[in-house]
Motif scaffolding. Sequence first.
Motif, mmCIF file in Angstrom:
data_model
loop_
_atom_site.group_PDB
_atom_site.id
_atom_site.type_symbol
_atom_site.label_atom_id
_atom_site.label_comp_id
_atom_site.label_asym_id
_atom_site.label_seq_id
_atom_site.Cartn_x
_atom_site.Cartn_y
_atom_site.Cartn_z
ATOM 1 N N LEU A 1 0.611 -1.297 0.065
ATOM 2 C CA LEU A 1 -0.040 0.350 0.085
ATOM 3 C C LEU A 1 0.814 1.469 0.264
ATOM 4 O O LEU A 1 0.103 2.021 -0.453
ATOM 5 C CB LEU A 1 -1.256 0.410 1.162
ATOM 6 N N LEU A 2 1.782 0.945 0.436
ATOM 7 C CA LEU A 2 2.511 2.634 0.697
ATOM 8 C C LEU A 2 3.717 2.402 -0.336
ATOM 9 O O LEU A 2 3.974 4.387 -0.770
ATOM 10 C CB LEU A 2 3.591 2.309 1.771
ATOM 11 N N LYS A 3 3.896 1.484 -0.636
ATOM 12 C CA LYS A 3 4.571 1.857 -1.934
ATOM 13 C C LYS A 3 4.438 1.718 -3.537
ATOM 14 O O LYS A 3 4.594 2.800 -4.076
ATOM 15 C CB LYS A 3 5.196 0.174 -2.385
ATOM 16 N N ARG A 4 2.734 1.942 -3.387
ATOM 17 C CA ARG A 4 1.680 2.674 -4.257
ATOM 18 C C ARG A 4 2.221 3.801 -4.861
ATOM 19 O O ARG A 4 1.808 4.670 -5.620
ATOM 20 C CB ARG A 4 0.444 2.000 -4.368
ATOM 21 N N HIS A 5 2.114 4.639 -3.590
ATOM 22 C CA HIS A 5 2.681 6.112 -3.157
ATOM 23 C C HIS A 5 3.504 6.507 -2.735
ATOM 24 O O HIS A 5 3.812 7.673 -2.629
ATOM 25 C CB HIS A 5 1.627 6.688 -1.884
ATOM 26 N N ASP A 6 4.367 5.538 -3.548
ATOM 27 C CA ASP A 6 6.173 6.355 -3.618
ATOM 28 C C ASP A 6 6.680 5.724 -1.998
ATOM 29 O O ASP A 6 7.533 7.243 -2.023
ATOM 30 C CB ASP A 6 6.241 7.686 -4.781
ATOM 31 N N PHE A 7 6.370 5.837 -1.228
ATOM 32 C CA PHE A 7 7.286 5.451 0.228
ATOM 33 C C PHE A 7 8.387 4.834 0.025
ATOM 34 O O PHE A 7 8.224 4.150 -1.016
ATOM 35 C CB PHE A 7 6.189 5.035 1.115
ATOM 36 N N VAL B 1 3.418 -4.866 14.781
ATOM 37 C CA VAL B 1 4.340 -4.446 13.824
ATOM 38 C C VAL B 1 4.419 -2.860 14.039
ATOM 39 O O VAL B 1 3.727 -2.835 13.161
ATOM 40 C CB VAL B 1 4.325 -5.476 12.641
ATOM 41 N N VAL B 2 5.605 -2.312 14.472
ATOM 42 C CA VAL B 2 5.434 -0.712 13.810
ATOM 43 C C VAL B 2 6.030 -1.326 12.353
ATOM 44 O O VAL B 2 7.718 -1.561 12.546
ATOM 45 C CB VAL B 2 6.254 0.024 14.399
ATOM 46 N N ILE B 3 5.424 0.190 11.093
ATOM 47 C CA ILE B 3 6.348 0.019 9.677
ATOM 48 C C ILE B 3 6.459 2.120 9.852
ATOM 49 O O ILE B 3 5.992 2.502 10.280
ATOM 50 C CB ILE B 3 5.740 -0.158 8.875
ATOM 51 N N SER B 4 7.784 2.336 9.928
ATOM 52 C CA SER B 4 8.266 3.748 9.559
ATOM 53 C C SER B 4 8.752 3.064 7.660
ATOM 54 O O SER B 4 9.981 2.887 7.194
ATOM 55 C CB SER B 4 9.218 3.959 10.609
ATOM 56 N N ALA B 5 8.180 4.528 6.873
ATOM 57 C CA ALA B 5 8.761 4.829 5.553
ATOM 58 C C ALA B 5 8.838 6.824 5.496
ATOM 59 O O ALA B 5 7.978 7.298 5.754
ATOM 60 C CB ALA B 5 7.511 3.882 4.880
ATOM 61 N N GLU B 6 9.694 6.722 4.745
ATOM 62 C CA GLU B 6 9.519 7.978 4.038
ATOM 63 C C GLU B 6 8.967 8.386 2.693
ATOM 64 O O GLU B 6 8.957 7.348 2.084
ATOM 65 C CB GLU B 6 11.070 8.701 4.359
ATOM 66 N N LYS B 7 8.988 10.092 2.327
ATOM 67 C CA LYS B 7 8.093 10.760 1.770
ATOM 68 C C LYS B 7 8.915 10.429 0.376
ATOM 69 O O LYS B 7 9.950 11.490 0.773
ATOM 70 C CB LYS B 7 7.477 11.420 2.098
ATOM 71 N N SER B 8 8.575 10.565 -0.322
ATOM 72 C CA SER B 8 9.353 10.862 -1.802
ATOM 73 C C SER B 8 9.122 11.948 -2.264
ATOM 74 O O SER B 8 7.701 12.179 -1.676
ATOM 75 C CB SER B 8 9.227 9.766 -2.766
ATOM 76 N N GLY B 9 9.848 12.584 -3.588
ATOM 77 C CA GLY B 9 9.132 13.920 -4.012
ATOM 78 C C GLY B 9 8.002 13.160 -5.033
ATOM 79 O O GLY B 9 7.620 14.520 -5.230
ATOM 80 N N LYS B 10 7.400 12.392 -5.051
ATOM 81 C CA LYS B 10 6.636 12.562 -6.201
ATOM 82 C C LYS B 10 5.542 12.949 -5.894
ATOM 83 O O LYS B 10 4.830 12.647 -4.808
ATOM 84 C CB LYS B 10 6.732 10.785 -6.574
ATOM 85 N N ILE B 11 4.421 13.247 -7.153
ATOM 86 C CA ILE B 11 3.350 13.548 -6.645
ATOM 87 C C ILE B 11 2.124 12.641 -6.682
ATOM 88 O O ILE B 11 2.403 12.226 -7.923
ATOM 89 C CB ILE B 11 3.220 15.340 -6.829
ATOM 90 N N ASP B 12 1.500 12.039 -5.749
ATOM 91 C CA ASP B 12 0.057 11.206 -6.093
ATOM 92 C C ASP B 12 -0.773 11.392 -7.763
ATOM 93 O O ASP B 12 -0.941 12.733 -7.181
ATOM 94 C CB ASP B 12 -0.679 10.995 -5.185
#
Length: 212
Positions: free
Chosen positions: A163-169, A201-212
């Motif tokens: 789910l997060l990868k679909r939004h480029d995290f 489980v804790v999942i942390s990810a970073e926002k990329s600069g890409k726009i949805d």
Amino acid sequence: MEIFNKYFKEYDWWYEENRWVYLSEVEVLRKVIPKGKKGLEIGVGTGRFAKELGIEYGIDPSEKMLSIAKERGIKGFVGRGESLPFSDKEFDYVALIITLCFVENPDNVIKESKRVLKDGGKIIIGIIDKNSSLGKLYLEKKKEGHKFYKYATFFSVDEVVDLLKRHDFRDFVFYQTLFKPLEEIKEIEEPKEGFGEGSFVVISAEKSGKID
């Protein structure tokens, strides 16, 4: 979400009855919550986690739950994760702790979370892994019509990552806790990196600069 307005006191009391479980979850969240940064908790509930973790802002659809969160010092807003009443790039991090399973549209919640995050900001998601022992127990309770869990859609770690990868995290980090049955946890458990052993489980990810 009327169920949370109706049983808000019972919900909050669960954390008192299961204090060591709750404190173990707080401990593992501390591993990824940025210190001294502007944060938002989506589905802040009664503010249990926000207060302990220093999360200043919270949003929740339940006015009754928010009334307790505000007593705990949280700046609370009535609303849903699918439509956040905040400006673009307003927060350093956004947390969803035992929230994703109760939202109506997870995809839109992640999209909105990304919108209000600064570039390079972090999304932090805490789940009961549906593939864990506790996750399987909760799935059984859902089938039995449990008053809270019957409304939940439980996720695996891989499903949240997809789910997060679909939004480029990107730049994923994982921590876990709750290695024993809840009734056997009598002290704060030491968090471990990764997932697959602990139920929380804790999942942390970073926002990329890409726009949805």
